[in-house]
Scaffold this motif. Structure first.
Motif, PDB file in Angstrom:
ATOM      1  N   LEU A 109       0.264  -5.331   5.568  1.00  0.00           N
ATOM      2  CA  LEU A 109       1.674  -5.442   5.954  1.00  0.00           C
ATOM      3  C   LEU A 109       2.473  -4.227   5.491  1.00  0.00           C
ATOM      4  N   HIS A 110       3.201  -3.653   6.423  1.00  0.00           N
ATOM      5  CA  HIS A 110       4.018  -2.463   6.148  1.00  0.00           C
ATOM      6  C   HIS A 110       5.395  -2.620   6.768  1.00  0.00           C
ATOM      7  N   THR A 111       6.301  -1.732   6.360  1.00  0.00           N
ATOM      8  CA  THR A 111       7.532  -1.511   7.112  1.00  0.00           C
ATOM      9  C   THR A 111       7.597  -0.016   7.406  1.00  0.00           C
ATOM     10  N   ALA A 112       8.241   0.331   8.530  1.00  0.00           N
ATOM     11  CA  ALA A 112       8.227   1.725   8.976  1.00  0.00           C
ATOM     12  C   ALA A 112       9.439   2.481   8.437  1.00  0.00           C
TER      13      ALA A 112
ATOM     14  N   VAL B 142       0.869  -1.189   0.000  1.00  0.00           N
ATOM     15  CA  VAL B 142       0.000   0.000   0.000  1.00  0.00           C
ATOM     16  C   VAL B 142       0.903   1.236   0.000  1.00  0.00           C
ATOM     17  N   HIS B 143       2.058   1.106   0.639  1.00  0.00           N
ATOM     18  CA  HIS B 143       3.166   2.045   0.426  1.00  0.00           C
ATOM     19  C   HIS B 143       4.175   1.333  -0.486  1.00  0.00           C
ATOM     20  N   GLY B 144       4.413   1.908  -1.674  1.00  0.00           N
ATOM     21  CA  GLY B 144       5.116   1.172  -2.720  1.00  0.00           C
ATOM     22  C   GLY B 144       6.549   0.814  -2.426  1.00  0.00           C
ATOM     23  N   ASP B 145       7.199   1.524  -1.487  1.00  0.00           N
ATOM     24  CA  ASP B 145       8.616   1.249  -1.222  1.00  0.00           C
ATOM     25  C   ASP B 145       8.824   0.327  -0.026  1.00  0.00           C
ATOM     26  N   GLU B 146       7.732  -0.218   0.518  1.00  0.00           N
ATOM     27  CA  GLU B 146       7.860  -1.097   1.688  1.00  0.00           C
ATOM     28  C   GLU B 146       7.940  -2.539   1.211  1.00  0.00           C
ATOM     29  N   THR B 147       9.160  -2.911   0.843  1.00  0.00           N
ATOM     30  CA  THR B 147       9.373  -4.046  -0.046  1.00  0.00           C
ATOM     31  C   THR B 147       9.315  -5.412   0.620  1.00  0.00           C
TER      32      THR B 147
ATOM     33  N   THR C   7       8.792   4.111  -4.812  1.00  0.00           N
ATOM     34  CA  THR C   7       8.452   5.267  -3.988  1.00  0.00           C
ATOM     35  C   THR C   7       7.244   4.940  -3.128  1.00  0.00           C
ATOM     36  N   ARG C   8       7.073   5.720  -2.064  1.00  0.00           N
ATOM     37  CA  ARG C   8       5.971   5.457  -1.120  1.00  0.00           C
ATOM     38  C   ARG C   8       4.626   5.647  -1.812  1.00  0.00           C
ATOM     39  N   TYR C   9       4.521   6.713  -2.601  1.00  0.00           N
ATOM     40  CA  TYR C   9       3.306   6.969  -3.368  1.00  0.00           C
ATOM     41  C   TYR C   9       3.637   7.929  -4.481  1.00  0.00           C
TER      42      TYR C   9
HETATM   43 ZN   LIG Z   1       3.515   1.772   5.247  1.00  0.00          ZN
END
Ligand SMILES: [Zn+2]
Length: 351
Positions: free
Chosen positions: A167-170, A72-77, A115-117
């Motif tokens: 699922l995300h990473t900070a 959902v955030h594109g750079d949270e791989t 990128t994040r968005y």
């Molecule tokens: Zn995120």
């Protein structure tokens, strides 16, 4: 049977999504995998439905509908890579599937751009907030992901439970490296979710006290899902993640979808409830915390955390912890959340 083009999409869902590839052999974009045990349907870019074929034999009935999203955030791989690997393992029959599963790679365009968005943070656009930014490149994606979730959960069997893990990473370090965010639901949190979070060795849980515009907030509110957002560590580029750091969460996700038993001895996470926020009044906002302050850093009563003209945020509890400080948001938006520990009361009230 599954054609080779389909196999490529299922064997590397991430690469196929990044390449804009889709199944080509038939109009339904659907087929069988896992030696015929699993039915799949490619529904949209980054949106893949997987269902057990023999789902109606009582004991094996898919009692759960599980939506798992990443990117959902594109750079949270890292979570995107984990999810793609899980699809490959299900498709190859290496991981049994005991639930209806919707896999969502959220912001595919941002993933491509690393990128994040692109225009707007997709995870601030759910619950209809996309209507405020109709020109945004993220707005149609928010609509599509809302509809995908609703379509998926509407088809849940009557007795079935509904789960969503986002699922995300900070971006920043955290006093608790892996933590979960539970959306506001108006009720006490679900014991089943806490048991699962313990199984995943999630150290801390943050409970929101207002409705948000995140994907998990939307599925909890509009779809009745037991939902959470998971922060699983720090952001790194594709291929540079140490996936071993995510082993516990990955194993718990696989147990959830395969119907395996959780580790009953896992310790419950600590719980923190939102009690306030720093709101950016103007570009004069000064946050009196280090730029790289870790999430969940505690501050004592009386500490002035922010000043912005006549506005001050002063710690009013014996101890408050700051989460997601970000002074560079637009005026009027949240520049940080404050939480207090509520572990005892929350765990005693689980339903
Ligand atoms: Zn995120």
């Amino acid at each position: 049977m599954t054609s080779s083009a389909d196999s490529a999409v299922l064997a590397d869902f991430l690469a196929a999504t990044l390449a804009g590839r889709r199944p080509v052999h038939d109009d339904a974009n659907a087929g069988a995998c896992a030696n015929g045990a699993v039915r799949w349907q490619w529904q949209d870019e980054g949106v893949l439905l997987l269902e057990p074929v023999h789902g109606d034999a009582d004991k094996d009935a898919p009692a759960r509908s599980v939506l798992i999203s990443a990117g959902v955030h594109g750079d949270e791989t890292a979570p995107i890579e984990l999810l793609s690997q899980m699809v490959a393992d299900i498709a190859a029959g290496r991981l049994p599937l005991a639930c209806r599963l919707l896999v969502v790679l959220g912001n595919a365009a941002a993933m491509r751009a690393a990128t994040r968005y692109e225009d707007d943070d997709l995870n601030r656009l759910f619950g209809g907030r996309h209507a405020r930014v109709p020109q945004s490149r993220e707005a149609p994606r928010a609509i599509a992901l809302e509809q995908a979730a609703q379509r998926f959960f509407e088809a849940t069997p009557a007795a079935g439970t509904r789960w969503h893990l986002d699922l995300h990473t900070a971006i920043r370090a955290s006093a608790f490296e892996q933590f979960a965010l539970l959306p506001y639901t108006g009720g006490a949190p679900a014991r089943a979710m806490f048991d699962w979070l313990a199984d995943a060795r999630i150290a801390a849980v943050l409970i929101h006290t207002e409705k948000g515009a995140t994907y998990s907030s939307f599925t909890a509110d509009a779809c009745g899902a037991t939902a959470c957002t998971l922060e699983l560590g720090k952001v790194r580029p594709f291929g540079q993640n140490d996936l071993a750091r995510f082993a516990h969460a990955d194993a718990a996700i696989r147990r959830l979808v395969s119907g395996a038993h959780a580790d009953a001895d896992a310790p419950m996470p600590r719980v923190f409830t939102v009690i306030g926020q720093i709101t950016k009044q103007s570009d004069a906002l000064q946050l009196h915390v280090a730029a790289d302050v870790a999430n969940f850093t505690p501050f004592a009563r009386g500490t002035v955390l922010a000043e912005d003209g006549a506005y001050r945020y002063v710690v009013a509890h014996d101890e408050e912890r700051i989460v997601f400080p970000n002074p560079s948001v637009k005026p009027g938006l949240r520049a940080g959340l404050l939480v207090v520990e509520t572990t005892g009361a929350t765990l005693a009230a689980l339903v």
